[in-house]
Design a protein around this motif. Structure first.
Motif, PDB file in Angstrom:
ATOM      1  N   THR A 149      -4.489   5.131  -9.971  1.00  0.00           N
ATOM      2  CA  THR A 149      -3.917   4.072  -9.442  1.00  0.00           C
ATOM      3  C   THR A 149      -4.747   3.428  -8.543  1.00  0.00           C
ATOM      4  O   THR A 149      -4.851   4.064  -7.495  1.00  0.00           O
ATOM      5  N   PHE A 150      -5.246   2.341  -8.696  1.00  0.00           N
ATOM      6  CA  PHE A 150      -6.112   1.347  -7.896  1.00  0.00           C
ATOM      7  C   PHE A 150      -5.193   0.373  -7.228  1.00  0.00           C
ATOM      8  O   PHE A 150      -4.614  -0.514  -8.090  1.00  0.00           O
ATOM      9  N   ASP A 151      -4.912   0.097  -5.975  1.00  0.00           N
ATOM     10  CA  ASP A 151      -4.468  -1.321  -5.223  1.00  0.00           C
ATOM     11  C   ASP A 151      -5.692  -1.948  -4.861  1.00  0.00           C
ATOM     12  O   ASP A 151      -6.609  -1.701  -4.358  1.00  0.00           O
ATOM     13  N   THR A 168     -12.699   1.919   1.758  1.00  0.00           N
ATOM     14  CA  THR A 168     -12.768   2.034   0.554  1.00  0.00           C
ATOM     15  C   THR A 168     -13.309   0.857  -0.695  1.00  0.00           C
ATOM     16  O   THR A 168     -13.313   0.664  -1.580  1.00  0.00           O
ATOM     17  N   ILE A 169     -13.780  -0.159   0.448  1.00  0.00           N
ATOM     18  CA  ILE A 169     -14.065  -1.331  -0.269  1.00  0.00           C
ATOM     19  C   ILE A 169     -15.581  -1.830  -0.208  1.00  0.00           C
ATOM     20  O   ILE A 169     -16.060  -1.428   0.895  1.00  0.00           O
ATOM     21  N   THR A 170     -15.976  -2.640  -1.017  1.00  0.00           N
ATOM     22  CA  THR A 170     -17.226  -3.330  -0.594  1.00  0.00           C
ATOM     23  C   THR A 170     -16.844  -4.802  -0.671  1.00  0.00           C
ATOM     24  O   THR A 170     -16.212  -5.042  -1.819  1.00  0.00           O
ATOM     25  N   GLN A 197       0.675  -1.282   0.088  1.00  0.00           N
ATOM     26  CA  GLN A 197      -0.088  -0.198  -0.058  1.00  0.00           C
ATOM     27  C   GLN A 197       0.765   1.363  -0.027  1.00  0.00           C
ATOM     28  O   GLN A 197       1.738   1.417   0.729  1.00  0.00           O
ATOM     29  N   LEU A 198       0.575   2.278  -0.838  1.00  0.00           N
ATOM     30  CA  LEU A 198       1.179   3.630  -1.207  1.00  0.00           C
ATOM     31  C   LEU A 198       0.851   4.534  -0.209  1.00  0.00           C
ATOM     32  O   LEU A 198       1.730   5.147   0.475  1.00  0.00           O
ATOM     33  N   PRO A 243      -6.313   3.250  -2.361  1.00  0.00           N
ATOM     34  CA  PRO A 243      -5.893   1.813  -1.649  1.00  0.00           C
ATOM     35  C   PRO A 243      -7.100   1.167  -1.361  1.00  0.00           C
ATOM     36  O   PRO A 243      -8.360   1.586  -1.567  1.00  0.00           O
ATOM     37  N   SER A 244      -7.204  -0.236  -1.148  1.00  0.00           N
ATOM     38  CA  SER A 244      -8.180  -1.071  -0.573  1.00  0.00           C
ATOM     39  C   SER A 244      -7.961  -1.044   0.909  1.00  0.00           C
ATOM     40  O   SER A 244      -7.135  -1.914   1.572  1.00  0.00           O
TER      41      SER A 244
END
Length: 407
Positions: free
Chosen positions: A80-82, A56-58, A31-32, A51-52
């Motif tokens: 950019t997505f992780d 930020t996630i489902t 992760q950045l 990031p995830s």
């Protein structure tokens, strides 16, 4: 800012047979940043970054019109997505990322921190009801309105770890007789073997020519080696509904469309359904065969970089003009999907959309378009395991070199 970790390790396959130590060191893509932001230094400087995280996630569902965006960006932004793969995290694998991967020979420090965070959290997930996918987003794109098209240029898809998983689960692959293991009623995350499902841990490594390959060890100790072609299985925009949107079946908004031709260098187009488009991604694949017959591809966590732009209806040139469903393209082909629970109907829908596209884009008669598709176009099965099945036409651009833009 966290730095990438350089890794060289031995991995144990699903049969307990050790692979060779990696000849090439693998850079773990950690992760950045811990929240969505504009990156101001490092390799991805100037890119927006998502990031995830638990914010930020489902898990199991796609964003709908009521989803809260995790970041707002202007049209034309590079993002950019992780992402984090669901494989190794699900209940039939124990819902314990560290325990699952370390049981395959991965050191704890080489399991993504986000994967550990997700499985250690109290984030609700129902293995039988919810979709399996971990979706990152959504992203609000300034200026995007219903009737517009979201253009997503896929710049890069990078594996974050040197391993993935291929799974076959009861009632979900092409063949009903697989997996040939008994499923017990007392199956749970605490007793994952009782599900009777099969997950094959698959390391990746570079061959002598420097090409990344997936490595499947067999009972004899000999390995099956196949080249990688990373892509995002799920990309799309939010549907205009307040109802939950299951992550498995793809639809007119995109989602789990699983077209392996939409890899780096390709572009996807999505009809915007709600203000801001609310773009999301997930379900990263290191490689997938057409059909995805067992159920999953070689699934693994990836970092994906896109350029995301809004094409305004009536102003900008939109391939195929009025799109009511996703469209894809790469350097060689236009890609028109057809989606339906019935594979025959999916074929018809792909053919109709291909005809509509050719008539609109090149100004030719329907009869000519139909004849051309029959003589010169391959129709490929993207997948048959996601409830809604997919077939897509691969229309060769070079065949239309005599044509100019239709006004």
């Amino acid at each position: 800012m966290l730095k990438p970790l350089v890794l060289s390790l031995a991995i144990v396959s699903s049969f307990g047979l050790p692979t060779s130590v990696y000849a090439e060191e693998f850079k773990i893509l950690k992760q950045l940043e811990n929240k969505p932001t504009l990156l101001k230094s490092g390799e991805y400087k100037g890119n927006y970054y998502v990031p995830s995280t638990l914010n930020t996630i489902t898990w199991g569902y796609l964003p709908n019109k009521e989803a809260k965006p995790v970041l707002t960006v202007p049209s034309g932004s590079v993002v950019t997505f992780d992402t984090v793969s669901h494989e190794g995290l699900l209940e039939d694998q124990g819902r314990n990322a560290e325990k699952y991967f370390t049981s395959k020979g991965v050191k704890p420090e080489h399991v993504l921190a986000e994967a550990k965070l997700i499985t250690d959290s109290k984030l609700k997930h129902d293995f039988h009801k919810d979709g399996p996918h971990i979706i990152t987003g959504p992203l609000y794109v300034e200026g995007a309105m219903p009737g517009d098209i979201l253009k997503v240029e896929i710049l890069k898809v990078e594996p974050r770890v040197p391993y993935g998983v291929i799974s076959n689960r009861h009632g979900k692959g092409t063949l009903p007789e697989f997996p040939k293991r008994i499923k017990h009623e007392h199956a749970s995350a605490a007793n994952p073997d009782a599900y009777g499902n099969v997950s094959i841990f698959t390391p990746i490594e570079k061959n002598a020519k420097g090409v990344w390959e997936g490595i499947l060890k067999t009972e004899s100790g000999k390995a099956i080696r196949f080249p990688l072609s990373p892509f995002m299985g799920t990309m799309g925009v939010a549907a205009n509904t307040s109802e939950p949107v299951h992550s498995v079946p793809p639809s007119f908004y995109g989602g789990n469309i699983d077209i392996n031709d939409l890899s780096a260098g390709a572009t996807a187009y999505y009809p915007v359904q709600v203000p801001g488009a609310l773009f999301y991604t997930g379900d990263s694949h290191f490689v997938q065969g057409d059909g995805e017959v067992a159920l999953t591809a070689l699934e693994g966590s990836a970092r994906a970089t896109f350029k995301i732009s809004v094409l305004k209806a009536g102003k900008d040139k939109i391939p195929g003009n009025l799109l009511s469903q996703p469209l894809g393209e790469n350097a060689e082909f236009w890609i028109t999907p057809g989606l339906d629970e019935d594979l025959d109907e999916a074929m018809r829908k792909s053919t109709r959309e291909a005809i509509r596209f050719l008539v609109s884009e090149y100004g030719i008669a329907e009869e000519i378009a139909y004849a051309y598709l029959s003589a010169a176009t391959d129709f490929e099965v993207s997948q048959v395991v996601d409830k809604t099945k997919g077939i897509h036409a691969m229309i060769r651009k070079a065949d239309f070199k005599e044509f100019t833009k239709v006004k």
